[in-house]
Scaffold this motif. Sequence first.
Motif, mmCIF file in Angstrom:
data_model
loop_
_atom_site.group_PDB
_atom_site.id
_atom_site.type_symbol
_atom_site.label_atom_id
_atom_site.label_comp_id
_atom_site.label_asym_id
_atom_site.label_seq_id
_atom_site.Cartn_x
_atom_site.Cartn_y
_atom_site.Cartn_z
ATOM 1 N N VAL A 77 0.836 -1.202 0.000
ATOM 2 C CA VAL A 77 0.000 0.000 0.000
ATOM 3 C C VAL A 77 0.871 1.251 0.000
ATOM 4 O O VAL A 77 0.640 2.191 -0.770
ATOM 5 C CB VAL A 77 -0.970 -0.005 1.207
ATOM 6 N N ASP A 78 1.897 1.274 0.828
ATOM 7 C CA ASP A 78 2.785 2.434 0.893
ATOM 8 C C ASP A 78 3.474 2.681 -0.439
ATOM 9 O O ASP A 78 3.581 3.823 -0.892
ATOM 10 C CB ASP A 78 3.838 2.241 1.986
ATOM 11 N N ARG A 79 3.940 1.631 -1.081
ATOM 12 C CA ARG A 79 4.643 1.810 -2.353
ATOM 13 C C ARG A 79 3.715 2.376 -3.419
ATOM 14 O O ARG A 79 4.145 3.170 -4.250
ATOM 15 C CB ARG A 79 5.281 0.505 -2.827
ATOM 16 N N PHE A 80 2.454 1.968 -3.429
ATOM 17 C CA PHE A 80 1.526 2.534 -4.409
ATOM 18 C C PHE A 80 1.159 3.969 -4.054
ATOM 19 O O PHE A 80 1.271 4.866 -4.874
ATOM 20 C CB PHE A 80 0.267 1.668 -4.532
ATOM 21 N N GLU A 81 0.730 4.177 -2.804
ATOM 22 C CA GLU A 81 0.275 5.514 -2.404
ATOM 23 C C GLU A 81 1.403 6.532 -2.368
ATOM 24 O O GLU A 81 1.232 7.654 -2.818
ATOM 25 C CB GLU A 81 -0.397 5.458 -1.032
ATOM 26 N N GLN A 90 7.450 15.085 -4.723
ATOM 27 C CA GLN A 90 6.669 14.950 -3.491
ATOM 28 C C GLN A 90 6.995 13.646 -2.759
ATOM 29 O O GLN A 90 6.223 13.181 -1.921
ATOM 30 C CB GLN A 90 5.172 15.012 -3.802
ATOM 31 N N GLY A 91 8.125 13.033 -3.117
ATOM 32 C CA GLY A 91 8.554 11.826 -2.427
ATOM 33 C C GLY A 91 8.273 10.537 -3.161
ATOM 34 O O GLY A 91 8.606 9.456 -2.683
ATOM 35 N N GLY A 92 7.651 10.623 -4.327
ATOM 36 C CA GLY A 92 7.366 9.424 -5.111
ATOM 37 C C GLY A 92 8.602 8.898 -5.808
ATOM 38 O O GLY A 92 9.657 9.532 -5.812
ATOM 39 N N VAL A 93 8.478 7.719 -6.394
ATOM 40 C CA VAL A 93 9.612 7.118 -7.104
ATOM 41 C C VAL A 93 9.814 7.824 -8.441
ATOM 42 O O VAL A 93 8.893 8.434 -8.989
ATOM 43 C CB VAL A 93 9.414 5.605 -7.315
ATOM 44 N N SER A 94 11.019 7.742 -8.965
ATOM 45 C CA SER A 94 11.315 8.380 -10.246
ATOM 46 C C SER A 94 10.636 7.617 -11.375
ATOM 47 O O SER A 94 10.168 6.488 -11.203
ATOM 48 C CB SER A 94 12.825 8.421 -10.478
ATOM 49 N N PHE A 108 10.753 -13.080 -1.847
ATOM 50 C CA PHE A 108 10.691 -11.748 -2.406
ATOM 51 C C PHE A 108 9.315 -11.490 -3.012
ATOM 52 O O PHE A 108 8.795 -12.326 -3.749
ATOM 53 C CB PHE A 108 11.756 -11.547 -3.494
ATOM 54 N N ILE A 109 8.754 -10.332 -2.681
ATOM 55 C CA ILE A 109 7.504 -9.867 -3.278
ATOM 56 C C ILE A 109 7.884 -8.693 -4.165
ATOM 57 O O ILE A 109 8.550 -7.749 -3.727
ATOM 58 C CB ILE A 109 6.490 -9.408 -2.203
ATOM 59 N N GLY A 110 7.485 -8.725 -5.417
ATOM 60 C CA GLY A 110 7.819 -7.659 -6.350
ATOM 61 C C GLY A 110 6.572 -7.031 -6.934
ATOM 62 O O GLY A 110 5.540 -7.686 -7.086
ATOM 63 N N ILE A 111 6.674 -5.735 -7.227
ATOM 64 C CA ILE A 111 5.586 -5.023 -7.903
ATOM 65 C C ILE A 111 6.193 -4.194 -9.026
ATOM 66 O O ILE A 111 7.311 -3.706 -8.930
ATOM 67 C CB ILE A 111 4.769 -4.133 -6.941
ATOM 68 N N ASN A 112 5.449 -4.071 -10.100
ATOM 69 C CA ASN A 112 5.867 -3.281 -11.250
ATOM 70 C C ASN A 112 4.740 -2.339 -11.621
ATOM 71 O O ASN A 112 3.579 -2.750 -11.693
ATOM 72 C CB ASN A 112 6.168 -4.186 -12.453
#
Length: 124
Positions: A77-81, A90-94, A108-112
């Motif tokens: 949830v944190d990675r998406f939000e 604003q702190g999001g990923v590049s 390992f759990i991965g998300i793309n």
Amino acid sequence: MNQKIISQPLGLIDPDKLKVNEQFLFSIYYEMFPEKKVRLYKKDNYLVIHTVFWNKLNKSWNMTQKEFPLSALPWLVDRFENGFFKPQDQGGVSDFERSLRKEFNGEFIGINAMAHCCAENLPG
């Protein structure tokens, strides 16, 4: 170094005959794929995403199931939000950081993230 594992599948959920350790949570409707039935379940200590869909190649109904340990949910949830849905300033990923992974219980759990998933100008 910790040994990495691949957890055994939990076994397919039968939505019509839930077992004692299986609990239906809610359904998700995708406008782009109205024939797809996506349901979320809790099974033991896992979140299960159960999908029933029409396979156009085989002309038959199929189902798939993705299983995530409940301990991974806060990170997902944190990675998406705070990662994918926020601009980098604003702190999001590049824009180049579209694949993330983290270890939970030796697995390992991965998300793309995909740009324009399912519809133009909508983040995936």
